[in-house]
Design a protein around this motif. Structure first.
Motif, PDB file in Angstrom:
ATOM      1  N   VAL A 114       3.250   0.437 -14.869  1.00  0.00           N
ATOM      2  CA  VAL A 114       3.331   0.696 -13.432  1.00  0.00           C
ATOM      3  C   VAL A 114       2.484  -0.339 -12.699  1.00  0.00           C
ATOM      4  O   VAL A 114       1.331  -0.567 -13.053  1.00  0.00           O
ATOM      5  CB  VAL A 114       2.831   2.123 -13.092  1.00  0.00           C
ATOM      6  N   LEU A 115       3.080  -0.970 -11.700  1.00  0.00           N
ATOM      7  CA  LEU A 115       2.344  -1.935 -10.896  1.00  0.00           C
ATOM      8  C   LEU A 115       1.764  -1.240  -9.674  1.00  0.00           C
ATOM      9  O   LEU A 115       2.470  -0.512  -8.966  1.00  0.00           O
ATOM     10  CB  LEU A 115       3.271  -3.076 -10.438  1.00  0.00           C
TER      11      LEU A 115
ATOM     12  N   TYR B 280       5.206  17.449   0.151  1.00  0.00           N
ATOM     13  CA  TYR B 280       4.770  17.072  -1.195  1.00  0.00           C
ATOM     14  C   TYR B 280       4.564  15.559  -1.281  1.00  0.00           C
ATOM     15  O   TYR B 280       4.934  14.811  -0.370  1.00  0.00           O
ATOM     16  CB  TYR B 280       5.811  17.517  -2.232  1.00  0.00           C
ATOM     17  N   HIS B 281       3.963  15.129  -2.385  1.00  0.00           N
ATOM     18  CA  HIS B 281       3.803  13.697  -2.606  1.00  0.00           C
ATOM     19  C   HIS B 281       3.812  13.394  -4.095  1.00  0.00           C
ATOM     20  O   HIS B 281       3.611  14.289  -4.924  1.00  0.00           O
ATOM     21  CB  HIS B 281       2.502  13.172  -1.977  1.00  0.00           C
ATOM     22  N   ILE B 282       4.055  12.134  -4.424  1.00  0.00           N
ATOM     23  CA  ILE B 282       4.056  11.681  -5.818  1.00  0.00           C
ATOM     24  C   ILE B 282       2.637  11.325  -6.234  1.00  0.00           C
ATOM     25  O   ILE B 282       1.907  10.660  -5.492  1.00  0.00           O
ATOM     26  CB  ILE B 282       4.977  10.450  -5.989  1.00  0.00           C
TER      27      ILE B 282
ATOM     28  N   GLN C 219       8.315   3.398  -6.140  1.00  0.00           N
ATOM     29  CA  GLN C 219       8.032   4.797  -5.817  1.00  0.00           C
ATOM     30  C   GLN C 219       7.008   4.839  -4.675  1.00  0.00           C
ATOM     31  O   GLN C 219       5.957   4.187  -4.751  1.00  0.00           O
ATOM     32  CB  GLN C 219       7.480   5.531  -7.041  1.00  0.00           C
ATOM     33  N   TYR C 220       7.327   5.615  -3.648  1.00  0.00           N
ATOM     34  CA  TYR C 220       6.441   5.695  -2.477  1.00  0.00           C
ATOM     35  C   TYR C 220       5.529   6.914  -2.592  1.00  0.00           C
ATOM     36  O   TYR C 220       5.980   8.017  -2.904  1.00  0.00           O
ATOM     37  CB  TYR C 220       7.279   5.738  -1.204  1.00  0.00           C
ATOM     38  N   LEU C 221       4.242   6.701  -2.306  1.00  0.00           N
ATOM     39  CA  LEU C 221       3.227   7.727  -2.538  1.00  0.00           C
ATOM     40  C   LEU C 221       2.867   8.522  -1.285  1.00  0.00           C
ATOM     41  O   LEU C 221       2.089   9.471  -1.371  1.00  0.00           O
ATOM     42  CB  LEU C 221       1.950   7.068  -3.098  1.00  0.00           C
ATOM     43  N   TYR C 222       3.400   8.145  -0.152  1.00  0.00           N
ATOM     44  CA  TYR C 222       3.035   8.855   1.070  1.00  0.00           C
ATOM     45  C   TYR C 222       3.611  10.277   1.060  1.00  0.00           C
ATOM     46  O   TYR C 222       4.555  10.589   0.338  1.00  0.00           O
ATOM     47  CB  TYR C 222       3.496   8.094   2.318  1.00  0.00           C
TER      48      TYR C 222
ATOM     49  N   GLN D   2       0.841  -1.200   0.000  1.00  0.00           N
ATOM     50  CA  GLN D   2       0.000   0.000   0.000  1.00  0.00           C
ATOM     51  C   GLN D   2       0.877   1.252   0.000  1.00  0.00           C
ATOM     52  O   GLN D   2       1.967   1.261   0.554  1.00  0.00           O
ATOM     53  CB  GLN D   2      -0.905  -0.013   1.239  1.00  0.00           C
ATOM     54  N   GLN D   3       0.384   2.315  -0.608  1.00  0.00           N
ATOM     55  CA  GLN D   3       1.093   3.601  -0.696  1.00  0.00           C
ATOM     56  C   GLN D   3       2.416   3.483  -1.446  1.00  0.00           C
ATOM     57  O   GLN D   3       3.387   4.200  -1.145  1.00  0.00           O
ATOM     58  CB  GLN D   3       1.327   4.193   0.693  1.00  0.00           C
ATOM     59  N   SER D   4       2.453   2.591  -2.422  1.00  0.00           N
ATOM     60  CA  SER D   4       3.645   2.486  -3.262  1.00  0.00           C
ATOM     61  C   SER D   4       3.260   1.914  -4.622  1.00  0.00           C
ATOM     62  O   SER D   4       2.183   1.313  -4.773  1.00  0.00           O
ATOM     63  CB  SER D   4       4.712   1.602  -2.607  1.00  0.00           C
TER      64      SER D   4
END
Length: 204
Positions: free
Chosen positions: A38-39, A86-88, A57-60, A23-25
């Motif tokens: 992208v998985l 910021y976040h991705i 890539q981490y989305l947090y 989760q969050q990645s």
């Protein structure tokens, strides 16, 4: 024996194609060295030997704190303690990976340049009063650039503005001098009132 070894190798290859994304990645996958897909969180399958996971890539939300040294329009060197949040963006994870090689260094340099550009057009007194305006300026000027990098600015904060020691000292002296002047004026007015009252008493 050979058959067993062959079966184990095949099993290993098959299992290597199963990827579990937390989760969050997200994971960036390349096919023969070229971006493929992208998985997303959950169980995913890639083609063994042909497709490989290039990066995670981490989305947090990420918080980047740093100090920025800048020179104001009245030639005062100040230090700003800042924080960038910021976040991705999940849908732009590939852009986040491929657009910049060293994200932290590039983001830090870009923010520093924008802040210095703003500070150069303000006096040190104006900077102390315009922290919110500086925040708006930076977000307005960097939102598009961050979007190209697959990122979103959530917040920017100027936590503190540190002036050279001589500036606060000078300001303290000015304030002290002003208070002494006000005290002297008050004392003079009080003496004047006393003299007037005394003269009035003598006339009576």
């Amino acid at each position: 024996y050979l058959l067993l070894c062959f079966a184990l190798i095949v099993l290993f290859i098959i299992l290597s194609g199963i990827k579990i994304v937390k989760q969050q990645s997200v994971m960036i996958v390349e096919s023969l060295g070229k971006f493929s897909k992208v998985l997303h969180p959950g169980i995913n399958v890639i083609i063994p030997l042909i497709q490989t996971v290039r990066s995670t890539q981490y989305l947090y939300i990420q918080n980047l704190e740093f100090q920025i040294v800048a020179i104001t329009s009245d030639k005062v060197t100040i230090t700003l303690d800042t924080a960038l949040v910021y976040h991705i963006q999940p849908e732009k994870a590939a852009d986040a990976y491929y657009s910049i090689g060293d994200p932290l260094a590039v983001i830090k340099s870009t923010v520093e340049n924008s802040v210095r550009s703003y500070v150069a057009n303000q006096t040190h007194e104006e900077i102390l009063q315009k922290r919110d305006e500086l925040t708006e300026y930076l977000i307005d000027h960097l939102t598009k650039k961050f979007s190209e990098w697959g990122r979103v600015i959530d917040a920017f904060q100027v936590k503190d503005v540190v002036l050279p020691r001589e500036i606060p000292d000078a300001m303290s002296k000015v304030i002290a001098s002003k208070r002494l002047q006000e005290a002297a004026e008050f004392e003079a007015n009080a003496s004047k009132i006393v003299r007037i009252k005394a003269a009035e008493a003598e006339r009576e």
